[in-house]
Scaffold this active site. Structure first.
Site, PDB file in Angstrom:
ATOM      1  N   ARG A  18       0.609  -1.438   0.042  1.00 32.40           N
ATOM      2  CA  ARG A  18      -0.137   0.027  -0.051  1.00 32.40           C
ATOM      3  C   ARG A  18       0.908   1.270   0.071  1.00 32.40           C
ATOM      4  NH1 ARG A  18      -2.744  -0.964   5.558  1.00 32.40           N
ATOM      5  NH2 ARG A  18      -0.794  -1.777   5.873  1.00 32.40           N
ATOM      6  N   GLN A  67       1.585  25.398  19.812  1.00 35.35           N
ATOM      7  CA  GLN A  67       1.162  25.949  18.403  1.00 35.35           C
ATOM      8  C   GLN A  67       1.690  25.283  17.457  1.00 35.35           C
ATOM      9  OE1 GLN A  67       1.847  30.475  18.690  1.00 35.35           O
ATOM     10  NE2 GLN A  67       2.768  30.385  16.735  1.00 35.35           N
ATOM     11  N   ASN A 112       3.017  25.811  13.168  1.00 39.16           N
ATOM     12  CA  ASN A 112       3.137  26.787  12.258  1.00 39.16           C
ATOM     13  C   ASN A 112       3.182  26.182  10.948  1.00 39.16           C
ATOM     14  OD1 ASN A 112       2.786  29.133  14.158  1.00 39.16           O
ATOM     15  ND2 ASN A 112       4.820  28.233  14.717  1.00 39.16           N
ATOM     16  N   ARG A 159      14.837  32.338   6.171  1.00 36.69           N
ATOM     17  CA  ARG A 159      14.035  32.847   7.379  1.00 36.69           C
ATOM     18  C   ARG A 159      14.704  32.396   8.541  1.00 36.69           C
ATOM     19  NH1 ARG A 159       8.431  33.199   6.401  1.00 36.69           N
ATOM     20  NH2 ARG A 159       7.993  32.429   4.027  1.00 36.69           N
ATOM     21  N   HIS A 178      15.659  32.938  14.568  1.00 37.78           N
ATOM     22  CA  HIS A 178      15.050  33.507  15.427  1.00 37.78           C
ATOM     23  C   HIS A 178      14.793  32.562  16.827  1.00 37.78           C
ATOM     24  CE1 HIS A 178      12.426  34.444  11.699  1.00 37.78           C
ATOM     25  NE2 HIS A 178      13.072  35.433  12.210  1.00 37.78           N
ATOM     26  N   LYS A 200      11.166  23.689  19.390  1.00 43.89           N
ATOM     27  CA  LYS A 200      10.546  23.379  18.173  1.00 43.89           C
ATOM     28  C   LYS A 200      10.882  22.099  17.575  1.00 43.89           C
ATOM     29  CE  LYS A 200      11.037  28.444  16.994  1.00 43.89           C
ATOM     30  NZ  LYS A 200      11.440  29.172  15.747  1.00 43.89           N
ATOM     31  N   HIS A 241      16.622  29.424  15.688  1.00 43.99           N
ATOM     32  CA  HIS A 241      16.385  28.760  14.503  1.00 43.99           C
ATOM     33  C   HIS A 241      16.350  29.346  13.366  1.00 43.99           C
ATOM     34  CE1 HIS A 241      13.347  26.710  12.124  1.00 43.99           C
ATOM     35  NE2 HIS A 241      14.431  25.642  12.379  1.00 43.99           N
ATOM     36  N   TYR A 263       6.256  23.674  11.569  1.00 45.67           N
ATOM     37  CA  TYR A 263       6.910  23.397  12.868  1.00 45.67           C
ATOM     38  C   TYR A 263       5.823  23.356  13.837  1.00 45.67           C
ATOM     39  CZ  TYR A 263       7.828  28.439  12.735  1.00 45.67           C
ATOM     40  OH  TYR A 263       7.479  29.718  12.604  1.00 45.67           O
ATOM     41  N   LYS A 318      12.942  42.855   8.706  1.00 43.75           N
ATOM     42  CA  LYS A 318      13.194  42.276  10.342  1.00 43.75           C
ATOM     43  C   LYS A 318      14.648  41.369  10.168  1.00 43.75           C
ATOM     44  CE  LYS A 318      10.599  39.439  12.495  1.00 43.75           C
ATOM     45  NZ  LYS A 318       9.592  38.829  13.127  1.00 43.75           N
ATOM     46  N   ASP A 319      14.494  40.370   9.760  1.00 41.90           N
ATOM     47  CA  ASP A 319      15.429  39.536   9.429  1.00 41.90           C
ATOM     48  C   ASP A 319      16.647  40.160   8.959  1.00 41.90           C
ATOM     49  OD1 ASP A 319      13.869  37.554  10.507  1.00 41.90           O
ATOM     50  OD2 ASP A 319      13.706  36.166   8.617  1.00 41.90           O
TER      51      ASP A 319
END
Length: 183
Positions: free
Chosen positions: A23, A46, A48, A59, A62, A72, A119, A132, A167-168
């Protein structure tokens, strides 16, 4: 699942063990018991999902400060990413080190990022999707970051970094960052 420790204390690659038949295949990608046996936070507050349209886009890096420091569990669900964890925890034996790994939808490998670590990731192909799970809900007042191009870190991004958010692009180097545990 196989838990493969990385060069950042508390960070792991998680490799699913696929069971195949006519399968297709089945693989467990999360088990609270297995995570706890490795001393990892199993809280999920949470989830995301990100879409990154262009290869090369970075990205991050953070993290959130206490009391909103988050662990995470990161997985690529479409395409491929180079995922990076940076130890930004003063006093950690691996402070200032980074570890990176390619995650793809095809291999199903996940990266566990311990609380207090920064991260980020780079899309390796167009149309990448990343999912994540975070142990704490997003807290804008606790959000911080580190420059992806910090020469002290010398992260070896596979592609020339591009597509940074404003921002980054303005994040400080590790030596100037507001770090967990500092007053």
């Amino acid at each position: 699942m196989q838990f493969e420790p990385l060069d950042v204390t508390g960070a792991f690659l998680l490799r699913p063990e696929r069971r195949a038949d006519a399968r297709g295949w089945f693989a467990r990608v999360f088990s609270a018991d297995e995570f706890a046996a490795h001393g990892l936070d199993v809280t999920i507050a949470q989830i995301n999902l990100t879409a990154t349209e262009r290869a090369g886009t970075v990205r991050g890096l953070h993290y959130q400060l206490p009391p909103a420091a988050e662990s995470k569990l990161v997985r690529c669900t479409e395409g491929a990413i180079f995922d990076v964890v940076v130890d930004s925890r003063p006093g950690s034996p691996t402070f200032g080190r980074w570890a990176g790994a390619e995650l793809s939808a095809e291999d199903g490998v996940s990266l566990y990022v311990p609380a207090g670590c920064a991260h980020g990731y780079q899309a390796l192909v167009d149309g990448t999707r990343t999912l994540y799970h975070a142990s704490v809900s997003y807290s804008p007042q606790h959000e911080r970051g580190i420059d992806h191009a910090d020469p002290q870190l010398a992260i070896s991004w596979p592609l020339p970094p591009s597509g940074l958010s404003e921002k980054d692009a303005s994040l400080p180097p590790l030596s100037e960052a507001d770090l967990p545990g500092q007053d």
